[in-house]
Scaffold this motif. Structure first.
Motif, PDB file in Angstrom:
ATOM      1  N   ARG A  16       0.827  -1.214   0.000  1.00 34.01           N
ATOM      2  CA  ARG A  16       0.000   0.000   0.000  1.00 34.01           C
ATOM      3  C   ARG A  16       0.856   1.257   0.000  1.00 34.01           C
ATOM      4  O   ARG A  16       0.602   2.195  -0.763  1.00 34.01           O
ATOM      5  CB  ARG A  16      -0.956   0.023   1.189  1.00 34.01           C
ATOM      6  CG  ARG A  16      -1.855   1.263   1.102  1.00 34.01           C
ATOM      7  CD  ARG A  16      -2.953   1.247   2.081  1.00 34.01           C
ATOM      8  NE  ARG A  16      -3.832   2.365   1.835  1.00 34.01           N
ATOM      9  CZ  ARG A  16      -5.139   2.273   1.843  1.00 34.01           C
ATOM     10  NH1 ARG A  16      -5.729   1.113   2.067  1.00 34.01           N
ATOM     11  NH2 ARG A  16      -5.886   3.333   1.631  1.00 34.01           N
ATOM     12  N   HIS A 121      -9.993   2.363   3.624  1.00 29.90           N
ATOM     13  CA  HIS A 121     -10.244   1.073   2.972  1.00 29.90           C
ATOM     14  C   HIS A 121      -8.973   0.265   2.730  1.00 29.90           C
ATOM     15  O   HIS A 121      -7.906   0.819   2.482  1.00 29.90           O
ATOM     16  CB  HIS A 121     -10.950   1.293   1.633  1.00 29.90           C
ATOM     17  CG  HIS A 121     -12.255   1.998   1.759  1.00 29.90           C
ATOM     18  ND1 HIS A 121     -13.322   1.467   2.453  1.00 29.90           N
ATOM     19  CD2 HIS A 121     -12.661   3.199   1.307  1.00 29.90           C
ATOM     20  CE1 HIS A 121     -14.340   2.309   2.406  1.00 29.90           C
ATOM     21  NE2 HIS A 121     -13.961   3.376   1.726  1.00 29.90           N
ATOM     22  N   SER A 122      -9.140  -1.042   2.744  1.00 28.57           N
ATOM     23  CA  SER A 122      -8.050  -1.936   2.367  1.00 28.57           C
ATOM     24  C   SER A 122      -7.905  -1.919   0.847  1.00 28.57           C
ATOM     25  O   SER A 122      -8.818  -1.485   0.125  1.00 28.57           O
ATOM     26  CB  SER A 122      -8.341  -3.364   2.829  1.00 28.57           C
ATOM     27  OG  SER A 122      -9.323  -3.955   2.003  1.00 28.57           O
ATOM     28  N   LEU A 123      -6.803  -2.427   0.380  1.00 32.44           N
ATOM     29  CA  LEU A 123      -6.585  -2.508  -1.067  1.00 32.44           C
ATOM     30  C   LEU A 123      -7.601  -3.430  -1.734  1.00 32.44           C
ATOM     31  O   LEU A 123      -7.899  -3.277  -2.923  1.00 32.44           O
ATOM     32  CB  LEU A 123      -5.168  -2.987  -1.367  1.00 32.44           C
ATOM     33  CG  LEU A 123      -4.051  -2.025  -0.986  1.00 32.44           C
ATOM     34  CD1 LEU A 123      -2.695  -2.673  -1.241  1.00 32.44           C
ATOM     35  CD2 LEU A 123      -4.163  -0.703  -1.733  1.00 32.44           C
ATOM     36  N   ASP A 124      -8.143  -4.367  -0.983  1.00 30.50           N
ATOM     37  CA  ASP A 124      -9.126  -5.302  -1.534  1.00 30.50           C
ATOM     38  C   ASP A 124     -10.552  -4.749  -1.538  1.00 30.50           C
ATOM     39  O   ASP A 124     -11.449  -5.376  -2.105  1.00 30.50           O
ATOM     40  CB  ASP A 124      -9.102  -6.616  -0.739  1.00 30.50           C
ATOM     41  CG  ASP A 124      -7.791  -7.362  -0.912  1.00 30.50           C
ATOM     42  OD1 ASP A 124      -7.248  -7.356  -2.034  1.00 30.50           O
ATOM     43  OD2 ASP A 124      -7.303  -7.934   0.081  1.00 30.50           O
ATOM     44  N   HIS A 125     -10.738  -3.594  -0.933  1.00 29.26           N
ATOM     45  CA  HIS A 125     -12.073  -2.992  -0.861  1.00 29.26           C
ATOM     46  C   HIS A 125     -12.609  -2.734  -2.269  1.00 29.26           C
ATOM     47  O   HIS A 125     -11.947  -2.122  -3.110  1.00 29.26           O
ATOM     48  CB  HIS A 125     -12.020  -1.671  -0.083  1.00 29.26           C
ATOM     49  CG  HIS A 125     -13.313  -0.925  -0.094  1.00 29.26           C
ATOM     50  ND1 HIS A 125     -14.377  -1.269   0.714  1.00 29.26           N
ATOM     51  CD2 HIS A 125     -13.719   0.138  -0.826  1.00 29.26           C
ATOM     52  CE1 HIS A 125     -15.377  -0.440   0.483  1.00 29.26           C
ATOM     53  NE2 HIS A 125     -15.003   0.422  -0.448  1.00 29.26           N
ATOM     54  N   ILE A 126     -13.829  -3.178  -2.517  1.00 31.07           N
ATOM     55  CA  ILE A 126     -14.510  -2.935  -3.795  1.00 31.07           C
ATOM     56  C   ILE A 126     -15.255  -1.612  -3.673  1.00 31.07           C
ATOM     57  O   ILE A 126     -16.032  -1.408  -2.740  1.00 31.07           O
ATOM     58  CB  ILE A 126     -15.516  -4.065  -4.124  1.00 31.07           C
ATOM     59  CG1 ILE A 126     -14.840  -5.432  -4.130  1.00 31.07           C
ATOM     60  CG2 ILE A 126     -16.235  -3.779  -5.446  1.00 31.07           C
ATOM     61  CD1 ILE A 126     -13.838  -5.642  -5.209  1.00 31.07           C
ATOM     62  N   TYR A 137     -14.558  -2.098  -9.139  1.00 33.10           N
ATOM     63  CA  TYR A 137     -13.098  -2.193  -9.051  1.00 33.10           C
ATOM     64  C   TYR A 137     -12.668  -2.113  -7.602  1.00 33.10           C
ATOM     65  O   TYR A 137     -13.275  -1.378  -6.818  1.00 33.10           O
ATOM     66  CB  TYR A 137     -12.439  -1.043  -9.820  1.00 33.10           C
ATOM     67  CG  TYR A 137     -12.688  -1.128 -11.305  1.00 33.10           C
ATOM     68  CD1 TYR A 137     -11.765  -1.737 -12.137  1.00 33.10           C
ATOM     69  CD2 TYR A 137     -13.849  -0.602 -11.863  1.00 33.10           C
ATOM     70  CE1 TYR A 137     -11.988  -1.825 -13.503  1.00 33.10           C
ATOM     71  CE2 TYR A 137     -14.080  -0.686 -13.227  1.00 33.10           C
ATOM     72  CZ  TYR A 137     -13.147  -1.297 -14.043  1.00 33.10           C
ATOM     73  OH  TYR A 137     -13.378  -1.394 -15.384  1.00 33.10           O
ATOM     74  N   ASN A 138     -11.588  -2.831  -7.279  1.00 32.30           N
ATOM     75  CA  ASN A 138     -11.055  -2.682  -5.929  1.00 32.30           C
ATOM     76  C   ASN A 138     -10.041  -1.546  -5.894  1.00 32.30           C
ATOM     77  O   ASN A 138      -9.593  -1.052  -6.937  1.00 32.30           O
ATOM     78  CB  ASN A 138     -10.503  -4.001  -5.373  1.00 32.30           C
ATOM     79  CG  ASN A 138      -9.228  -4.496  -6.022  1.00 32.30           C
ATOM     80  OD1 ASN A 138      -8.501  -3.762  -6.674  1.00 32.30           O
ATOM     81  ND2 ASN A 138      -8.946  -5.774  -5.829  1.00 32.30           N
ATOM     82  N   ARG A 140      -6.943  -1.476  -4.998  1.00 33.66           N
ATOM     83  CA  ARG A 140      -5.641  -1.830  -5.574  1.00 33.66           C
ATOM     84  C   ARG A 140      -5.636  -1.541  -7.079  1.00 33.66           C
ATOM     85  O   ARG A 140      -4.716  -0.933  -7.609  1.00 33.66           O
ATOM     86  CB  ARG A 140      -5.324  -3.305  -5.317  1.00 33.66           C
ATOM     87  CG  ARG A 140      -4.012  -3.776  -5.915  1.00 33.66           C
ATOM     88  CD  ARG A 140      -3.767  -5.262  -5.688  1.00 33.66           C
ATOM     89  NE  ARG A 140      -3.522  -5.546  -4.274  1.00 33.66           N
ATOM     90  CZ  ARG A 140      -4.416  -6.063  -3.436  1.00 33.66           C
ATOM     91  NH1 ARG A 140      -5.630  -6.376  -3.860  1.00 33.66           N
ATOM     92  NH2 ARG A 140      -4.105  -6.285  -2.177  1.00 33.66           N
ATOM     93  N   TRP A 141      -6.675  -1.987  -7.778  1.00 30.38           N
ATOM     94  CA  TRP A 141      -6.767  -1.781  -9.224  1.00 30.38           C
ATOM     95  C   TRP A 141      -6.793  -0.277  -9.536  1.00 30.38           C
ATOM     96  O   TRP A 141      -6.124   0.178 -10.463  1.00 30.38           O
ATOM     97  CB  TRP A 141      -8.020  -2.463  -9.783  1.00 30.38           C
ATOM     98  CG  TRP A 141      -8.013  -2.540 -11.279  1.00 30.38           C
ATOM     99  CD1 TRP A 141      -7.659  -3.612 -12.041  1.00 30.38           C
ATOM    100  CD2 TRP A 141      -8.378  -1.495 -12.202  1.00 30.38           C
ATOM    101  NE1 TRP A 141      -7.763  -3.291 -13.374  1.00 30.38           N
ATOM    102  CE2 TRP A 141      -8.206  -1.998 -13.500  1.00 30.38           C
ATOM    103  CE3 TRP A 141      -8.822  -0.184 -12.060  1.00 30.38           C
ATOM    104  CZ2 TRP A 141      -8.470  -1.252 -14.647  1.00 30.38           C
ATOM    105  CZ3 TRP A 141      -9.081   0.569 -13.190  1.00 30.38           C
ATOM    106  CH2 TRP A 141      -8.909   0.034 -14.466  1.00 30.38           C
TER     107      TRP A 141
END
Length: 170
Positions: A16, A121-126, A137-138, A140-141
């Protein structure tokens, strides 16, 4: 070209921190490409038939920040500021009335809001919103895409700046 205010990303950071630092690096790179130029120079187009200018790039990146972070991640109502259905490239179509002060402050406000929206939010959060494609999209994307978007346009900015006053650098 000075690099004051821009920090090189760590070579050993966690995921992150790495993503956020590269995004910040590229945001500041665009600011540096615009630094010290007059209003006239900032709206100077590349070469015909292109209407791309440094001012237009800042306006475009404002729309990109708002699109991905405000609308897709945050599900906010963030209508376009510089383009429309009638002029989908309106962010690049600057006029004599368009000013650096307005574009720069609007871009910085969009970035500040993007940071606020991403922070909890986490990187995986949509994201809560959907892209115009209908996809979700999450985070991270979104970070990776934003780094790509800035990197590509910073290449354009580098060529524009060199054409304007001969200044080069990353």
């Amino acid at each position: 070209m000075t690099t004051t205010g821009r920090i090189d990303p760590s070579t050993t950071a966690a995921e992150r921190e790495m993503l956020e630092s590269w995004l910040e690096f590229h945001r500041e790179t665009l600011a540096l490409k615009c630094a010290g130029l007059s209003e006239e120079q900032l709206r100077e187009a590349a070469v015909p038939p292109s209407s791309m200018s440094l001012l237009g790039l800042v306006r475009h990146m404002t729309e990109v920040e708002r699109g991905w972070f405000h609308r897709v991640l945050g599900d906010e109502d963030a209508p376009p500021l510089y383009y429309s259905d009638e002029d989908p490239d309106g962010d690049f179509h600057v006029t004599a009335e368009d000013t650096w002060q307005e574009a720069h402050s609007t871009w910085r406000a969009a970035i500040d809001r993007a940071r606020e929206l991403a922070a909890p939010h986490s990187l995986d959060h949509i994201g809560g919103g959907k892209h115009r494609s209908g996809k979700t999209y999450n985070l991270r994307w979104i970070y990776v895409h934003m780094i790509e978007e800035y990197a590509r346009h910073n290449g354009h900015a580098d060529l524009l700046r060199e054409r304007i006053d001969g200044t080069t650098g990353d």
